[in-house]
Write a protein that holds these residues in place. Structure first.
Motif, PDB file in Angstrom:
ATOM      1  N   PRO A   1      -2.403  -5.127  -2.172  1.00 19.33           N
ATOM      2  CA  PRO A   1      -2.347  -4.157  -3.276  1.00 19.33           C
ATOM      3  C   PRO A   1      -3.740  -3.723  -3.716  1.00 19.33           C
ATOM      4  CG  PRO A   1      -0.837  -5.988  -3.660  1.00 19.33           C
ATOM      5  CD  PRO A   1      -1.671  -6.372  -2.479  1.00 19.33           C
ATOM      6  N   LEU A   2      -3.919  -2.424  -3.902  1.00 18.71           N
ATOM      7  CA  LEU A   2      -5.225  -1.894  -4.283  1.00 18.71           C
ATOM      8  C   LEU A   2      -5.714  -2.455  -5.608  1.00 18.71           C
ATOM      9  CD1 LEU A   2      -5.209   1.907  -3.304  1.00 18.71           C
ATOM     10  CD2 LEU A   2      -6.687   0.106  -2.405  1.00 18.71           C
ATOM     11  N   GLU A   3      -4.787  -2.762  -6.509  1.00 18.12           N
ATOM     12  CA  GLU A   3      -5.199  -3.250  -7.817  1.00 18.12           C
ATOM     13  C   GLU A   3      -5.599  -4.726  -7.805  1.00 18.12           C
ATOM     14  OE1 GLU A   3      -0.716  -3.651  -7.506  1.00 18.12           O
ATOM     15  OE2 GLU A   3      -2.241  -2.150  -7.009  1.00 18.12           O
ATOM     16  N   GLU A   4      -5.324  -5.419  -6.691  1.00 26.38           N
ATOM     17  CA  GLU A   4      -5.669  -6.839  -6.608  1.00 26.38           C
ATOM     18  C   GLU A   4      -7.133  -7.009  -6.199  1.00 26.38           C
ATOM     19  OE1 GLU A   4      -3.827  -9.558  -7.270  1.00 26.38           O
ATOM     20  OE2 GLU A   4      -2.232  -8.236  -8.014  1.00 26.38           O
ATOM     21  N   PRO A   5      -7.805  -8.046  -6.712  1.00 22.83           N
ATOM     22  CA  PRO A   5      -9.208  -8.286  -6.322  1.00 22.83           C
ATOM     23  C   PRO A   5      -9.332  -8.528  -4.822  1.00 22.83           C
ATOM     24  CG  PRO A   5      -8.607  -9.610  -8.234  1.00 22.83           C
ATOM     25  CD  PRO A   5      -7.334  -9.021  -7.711  1.00 22.83           C
ATOM     26  N   ARG A   6     -10.491  -8.185  -4.286  1.00 23.22           N
ATOM     27  CA  ARG A   6     -10.783  -8.419  -2.874  1.00 23.22           C
ATOM     28  C   ARG A   6     -11.932  -9.422  -2.804  1.00 23.22           C
ATOM     29  NH1 ARG A   6     -11.092  -2.937  -3.415  1.00 23.22           N
ATOM     30  NH2 ARG A   6     -13.159  -2.763  -2.458  1.00 23.22           N
ATOM     31  N   THR A   7     -11.655 -10.592  -2.277  1.00 22.99           N
ATOM     32  CA  THR A   7     -12.648 -11.659  -2.202  1.00 22.99           C
ATOM     33  C   THR A   7     -12.574 -12.324  -0.837  1.00 22.99           C
ATOM     34  OG1 THR A   7     -11.149 -13.388  -3.013  1.00 22.99           O
ATOM     35  CG2 THR A   7     -12.338 -12.093  -4.681  1.00 22.99           C
ATOM     36  N   GLY A   8     -13.512 -13.234  -0.604  1.00 18.88           N
ATOM     37  CA  GLY A   8     -13.556 -13.937   0.668  1.00 18.88           C
ATOM     38  C   GLY A   8     -12.354 -14.813   0.940  1.00 18.88           C
ATOM     39  N   GLU A   9     -11.596 -15.165  -0.078  1.00 12.26           N
ATOM     40  CA  GLU A   9     -10.440 -16.044   0.138  1.00 12.26           C
ATOM     41  C   GLU A   9      -9.383 -15.401   1.024  1.00 12.26           C
ATOM     42  OE1 GLU A   9      -7.470 -16.549  -3.125  1.00 12.26           O
ATOM     43  OE2 GLU A   9      -8.942 -15.402  -4.290  1.00 12.26           O
ATOM     44  N   TYR A  10      -9.446 -14.068   1.194  1.00 13.85           N
ATOM     45  CA  TYR A  10      -8.453 -13.373   2.012  1.00 13.85           C
ATOM     46  C   TYR A  10      -8.912 -13.172   3.452  1.00 13.85           C
ATOM     47  CZ  TYR A  10      -6.457 -12.362  -2.555  1.00 13.85           C
ATOM     48  OH  TYR A  10      -5.935 -12.483  -3.813  1.00 13.85           O
ATOM     49  N   GLY A  11     -10.128 -13.582   3.795  1.00 14.80           N
ATOM     50  CA  GLY A  11     -10.598 -13.404   5.156  1.00 14.80           C
ATOM     51  C   GLY A  11     -10.819 -11.943   5.496  1.00 14.80           C
ATOM     52  N   ASN A  12     -10.471 -11.567   6.719  1.00 17.65           N
ATOM     53  CA  ASN A  12     -10.650 -10.189   7.157  1.00 17.65           C
ATOM     54  C   ASN A  12      -9.778  -9.250   6.325  1.00 17.65           C
ATOM     55  OD1 ASN A  12     -12.207 -11.267   9.237  1.00 17.65           O
ATOM     56  ND2 ASN A  12     -10.485 -11.294  10.663  1.00 17.65           N
ATOM     57  N   LEU A  13     -10.382  -8.204   5.787  1.00 15.89           N
ATOM     58  CA  LEU A  13      -9.622  -7.173   5.074  1.00 15.89           C
ATOM     59  C   LEU A  13      -9.959  -5.813   5.672  1.00 15.89           C
ATOM     60  CD1 LEU A  13      -9.880  -8.258   1.318  1.00 15.89           C
ATOM     61  CD2 LEU A  13      -7.878  -8.374   2.798  1.00 15.89           C
ATOM     62  N   TYR A  14      -8.905  -5.095   6.048  1.00 17.34           N
ATOM     63  CA  TYR A  14      -9.083  -3.764   6.631  1.00 17.34           C
ATOM     64  C   TYR A  14      -8.917  -2.703   5.546  1.00 17.34           C
ATOM     65  CZ  TYR A  14      -8.762  -6.193  11.056  1.00 17.34           C
ATOM     66  OH  TYR A  14      -9.004  -7.048  12.105  1.00 17.34           O
ATOM     67  N   HIS A  15      -9.919  -1.835   5.438  1.00 19.93           N
ATOM     68  CA  HIS A  15      -9.957  -0.807   4.408  1.00 19.93           C
ATOM     69  C   HIS A  15      -9.719   0.561   5.041  1.00 19.93           C
ATOM     70  CE1 HIS A  15     -12.001  -4.226   2.770  1.00 19.93           C
ATOM     71  NE2 HIS A  15     -12.202  -3.672   1.596  1.00 19.93           N
ATOM     72  N   VAL A  16      -8.864   1.360   4.432  1.00 21.69           N
ATOM     73  CA  VAL A  16      -8.625   2.716   4.901  1.00 21.69           C
ATOM     74  C   VAL A  16      -9.354   3.664   3.954  1.00 21.69           C
ATOM     75  CG1 VAL A  16      -6.906   4.481   5.432  1.00 21.69           C
ATOM     76  CG2 VAL A  16      -6.360   2.058   5.810  1.00 21.69           C
ATOM     77  N   LEU A  17     -10.360   4.341   4.487  1.00 16.33           N
ATOM     78  CA  LEU A  17     -11.155   5.290   3.723  1.00 16.33           C
ATOM     79  C   LEU A  17     -10.842   6.696   4.218  1.00 16.33           C
ATOM     80  CD1 LEU A  17     -14.598   3.418   3.862  1.00 16.33           C
ATOM     81  CD2 LEU A  17     -12.758   3.139   2.196  1.00 16.33           C
ATOM     82  N   ARG A  18     -10.435   7.571   3.317  1.00 11.21           N
ATOM     83  CA  ARG A  18     -10.050   8.939   3.707  1.00 11.21           C
ATOM     84  C   ARG A  18     -11.109   9.937   3.234  1.00 11.21           C
ATOM     85  NH1 ARG A  18      -4.847   9.986   1.220  1.00 11.21           N
ATOM     86  NH2 ARG A  18      -3.886   9.019   3.042  1.00 11.21           N
ATOM     87  N   ARG A  19     -11.353  10.945   4.051  1.00  6.74           N
ATOM     88  CA  ARG A  19     -12.269  12.019   3.652  1.00  6.74           C
ATOM     89  C   ARG A  19     -11.729  12.689   2.400  1.00  6.74           C
ATOM     90  NH1 ARG A  19     -14.586  16.818   7.482  1.00  6.74           N
ATOM     91  NH2 ARG A  19     -14.013  18.052   5.673  1.00  6.74           N
ATOM     92  N   ARG A  20     -12.598  12.849   1.396  1.00  7.79           N
ATOM     93  CA  ARG A  20     -12.131  13.294   0.083  1.00  7.79           C
ATOM     94  C   ARG A  20     -11.596  14.719   0.075  1.00  7.79           C
ATOM     95  NH1 ARG A  20     -13.529   9.922  -4.122  1.00  7.79           N
ATOM     96  NH2 ARG A  20     -15.105   8.353  -3.645  1.00  7.79           N
ATOM     97  N   ASP A  21     -12.081  15.584   0.941  1.00  2.15           N
ATOM     98  CA  ASP A  21     -11.644  16.982   0.882  1.00  2.15           C
ATOM     99  C   ASP A  21     -10.382  17.210   1.707  1.00  2.15           C
ATOM    100  OD1 ASP A  21     -14.044  18.305   3.322  1.00  2.15           O
ATOM    101  OD2 ASP A  21     -12.843  16.499   3.299  1.00  2.15           O
ATOM    102  N   SER A  22      -9.515  16.227   1.728  1.00  2.00           N
ATOM    103  CA  SER A  22      -8.287  16.348   2.535  1.00  2.00           C
ATOM    104  C   SER A  22      -7.431  17.415   1.925  1.00  2.00           C
ATOM    105  CB  SER A  22      -7.568  15.021   2.612  1.00  2.00           C
ATOM    106  OG  SER A  22      -7.351  14.444   1.362  1.00  2.00           O
TER     107      SER A  22
END
Length: 230
Positions: A209-230
């Motif tokens: 969930p995007l609202e959940e903190p992202r820390t090292g306890e979760y290991g590998n985390l894949y982030h989806v970044l979208r071009r803003r002018d979509s």
């Protein structure tokens, strides 16, 4: 990966870019599935190896760094799946990399990139052993985080490769210095870039969930970044 890209970049994903592509392992698989692929890497040896690997599939590999290289053409998606982003040690380098990636994406295109955050628990901060064999040569690789400096934003890591051929044995030890990532740093740099964070996934692509903190306890985390002018 395919499901993730279709969900966030739209149903038509045909052209894929991979910075820091290494030996072209992922590019080859994508090319075999019918994608048009381009990879780039700083190492001339990696580029030569990957280019030969992709020769039959028609994919392209070029030499370039993640900070300044401008790949030719436009792509539906870019991928960076093994924390190679960690070698960008300074905010300015990561910001420049995001600029270059955004320039290479078509409107609505996405960048699927892995971040490893600092302070991973012991069971996640050591990897391997991974084995490979070709003919009479075998290798075993391990990787571990040796120490971290949160204030300096540095993660000191070590790679060990043991190679064996018959009675011969060779040990290769490589120190690596990577960026110590925090959510605050990643969010700040992404927020000032032409990209926006639209999704995060755990290692096996279950939704984080995007609202959940992202820390090292979760290991590998894949982030989806979208071009803003979509």
């Amino acid at each position: 990966i395919e499901d993730c890209l279709r969900e966030h970049a739209g149903p038509v994903v045909e052209r894929i870019l991979e910075p820091a592509c290494g030996t072209g392992r992922v590019l080859k698989t994508l090319a075999e599935r019918g994608y048009e692929v381009l990879g780039y890497d700083l190492s001339p040896e990696m580029v030569a190896f990957a280019a030969e690997r992709l020769r039959r599939q028609g994919g392209r590999v070029m030499r370039g760094d993640m900070v300044t290289f401008r790949p030719p053409g436009r792509y539906d998606a870019a991928i960076n799946l093994v924390n190679s982003i960690g070698y960008l040690l300074d905010d300015e380098d990561l910001a420049s990399h995001f600029e270059r990636i955004a320039e290479s994406l078509r409107p609505g295109g996405v960048y699927l990139v892995q971040f490893n955050y600092g302070d991973e628990p012991p069971e996640l901060s050591a990897f391997g052993p991974w084995g490979n064999r070709r003919g009479d040569l075998s290798t075993t690789l391990t990787w571990k985080v040796v120490r971290e400096d949160r204030e300096a934003r540095r993660s000191y890591q070590e790679c060990r490769i043991t190679a064996r051929r018959g009675k011969e044995r060779c040990l290769i030890e490589e120190p690596h210095v990577l960026r110590y990532w925090t959510q605050e740093d990643v969010d700040r740099i992404v927020g000032a870039s032409p990209l926006e964070l639209v999704a995060v996934f755990y290692d096996r692509f279950e939704q984080h969930p995007l609202e959940e903190p992202r820390t090292g306890e979760y290991g590998n985390l894949y982030h989806v970044l979208r071009r803003r002018d979509s």
